[in-house]
Design a protein around this motif. Structure first.
Motif: not given
Length: 485
Positions: A111-121
């Motif tokens: 399942r996909l989303s076009t709302q992107l996020s990238i996790a850091g610490r």
């Protein structure tokens, strides 16, 4: 509460155990052949648009086309963008950047989303957003306001994205926030550059490995050490920690003892117990845990516990101990969804309240979102635990072909990896053996002759002894013997 992480590396899989006060509380397994896709960002291509389902199938280079629902398409609310039917947004052949929300399960694609996020610490970067969010686990309003103001002050003037402050960020210094912001901005720049002029499908960003996610997500102020049993991976993790999260680098330790790391701390035994239906209580009582597609049921029994006072006291003490054990088993087995607990019936309302309080207290250590509804009219405790990944049994086991799905057995690959570990263990104990012969079910032997032939050869070279194979059709799928010749 003192806690430690044990990380066991083999070429085929990575296993992580969380110990709190010396007791195994969580188990995580990641296999190289079946690494999850959640968090990965892809440049994909629209294969088909389904107006009737308000969904689209996207080719992102996986085995099956992935699934995008109109509700998961990001809208720029600040620019006044309104929701539209999916056929007005997407068309076949269109290039689109998407992120995986859920791994493929069964016959269903990711399942996909076009709302992107990238996790850091400390932070989660939202390149399309402009606001600053705060983790819901930080519940004091003054703390939330203070963190938001600090981050607004630290954000670069040219920043076009937004951030979510993670729970672990409480108490972090400005320098740590700035380092996380710089790391996430740099990472997002690399993602953007990778997609320029590229043809889909293409992987733009791959989430961190399990061991790296432990350093990023799971280490807390209570963590005393992270023990790693591979010298090569110890150096890799040390370099990763030194560059991106230096405060964790001093926690890393390399284990080089003769006994395997998981044997030394009793983790192997806990894994075997966590695959069983019955869980023994110290008092003599026991739990029966049944996991189905719809829900998990847990039945509490007094067993051999007869108590020392009244029958009510016996039931009460058994239920109190069961509440503590159930909380641990949910984490250990990673059981999610609807959970029904059938405590032994209690007539005393104070006893019922005390058991529920103890259950809440024991569940407070769980990182996963949990909702407890209390006792129903039937005397059952209803609760839900968010599904974050496959349960331990679903990772290590498969439906039994003999019993028609009424029970479960370990996969041939799981048994094969146990064989490899057992050979290594015996090679260290019995140096005089000239050869090791593996007797196992045909499907396990076939695995070593095909997919895992290189793994067997690597182990043979490592112990400097030949390893031969012998299929035994009379053996059950989980049965094997190592013969020293």
């Amino acid at each position: 509460m003192s806690e430690a992480f044990l990380i066991n590396f083999t070429p085929q899989e990575t296993r992580v155990a969380l110990l709190q006060n010396g007791t195994v509380q969580e188990l995580h397994v990641e296999r190289e052949r079946s690494r999850g896709f959640v968090g990965n960002i892809y440049l994909g291509q629209v294969v088909r648009v389904l107006p009737g389902m308000q969904s689209a199938f996207i080719d992102v280079g996986l085995e099956r086309t992935a699934f995008l629902h109109v509700a998961d398409i990001w809208l720029d609310r600040q620019a006044g963008e309104q929701a539209r039917p999916i056929e007005k947004i997407l068309h076949e052949g269109q290039r689109i950047v998407v992120q995986v929300l859920k791994d493929p399960i069964g016959s269903k694609g990711a399942r996909l989303s076009t709302q992107l996020s990238i996790a850091g610490r400390l932070l989660v970067y939202l390149p399309q957003e402009k606001h600053i969010g705060i983790s819901q686990r930080i519940d004091k309003e003054e703390d939330r306001l203070a963190l938001r103001e600090r981050l607004q002050h630290l954000m670069p003037e040219d920043e076009q994205g937004g951030f979510i402050v993670r729970t672990i960020a409480e108490g972090a210094s400005d320098a740590e926030f700035q380092a996380d912001i710089a790391y996430l901005r740099k990472l997002w720049g690399e993602v953007q550059n990778r997609g320029v002029g590229a043809a889909p499908p293409l992987t733009l960003y791959h989430d961190l490995s399990l061991a790296q996610r432990v350093l990023r997500d799971l280490i807390s102020l209570e963590t005393a050490r992270v023990v790693i049993d591979s010298r090569e991976n110890f150096h890799k993790l040390s370099s990763f920690a030194t560059e991106y999260m230096p405060q964790t680098a001093t926690l890393l330790h390399h284990y080089s003892g003769e006994r395997t790391l998981f044997d030394l701390y009793g983790v192997e035994d806990e894994i075997q117990k966590a695959l069983g239906r019955r869980v023994e209580l110290k008092s003599g009582g026991y739990l029966i845990i049944d996991q189905t597609e719809a829900m998990t049921t847990i039945d509490v029994n007094t067993g051999g516990f007869v108590g020392v006072h009244t029958f009510d006291d016996t039931i009460f003490k058994t239920n109190l101990e069961a509440a503590q054990t159930i909380a641990r088993q949910l984490r250990l087995r990673n059981l999610g969804g609807v959970i029904l607990i059938d405590f032994i019936d209690m007539e005393n309302e104070e006893h019922r309240s005390a058991v529920l309080t103890e259950l809440h207290r024991a569940l407070a250590h769980d990182r996963t979102k949990i909702t407890v509804s209390g006792f129903t009219s039937l005397g059952l405790v209803e609760m839900t635990r968010k599904r974050t990944r496959e349960s331990l049994a679903h990772i290590l086991c498969e439906p039994c072909p003999i019993c028609g799905g009424r029970g479960e057995i370990k996969t041939a690959r799981t048994v094969g990896y146990e064989v490899l570990r057992e050979i290594l263990r015996e090679a260290r104990q019995f140096n005089n053996a000239k050869e090791f012969r593996v007797l196992a079910a045909p499907q396990v032997i076939d695995l070593f002759l095909d997919d895992e032939a290189s793994a067997l050869a690597m182990l043979s070279d490592f112990i400097a002894k030949p390893i031969s194979l012998q299929a035994e059709s009379s053996y059950s799928p989980e049965q094997f013997d190592i013969v020293l010749l």
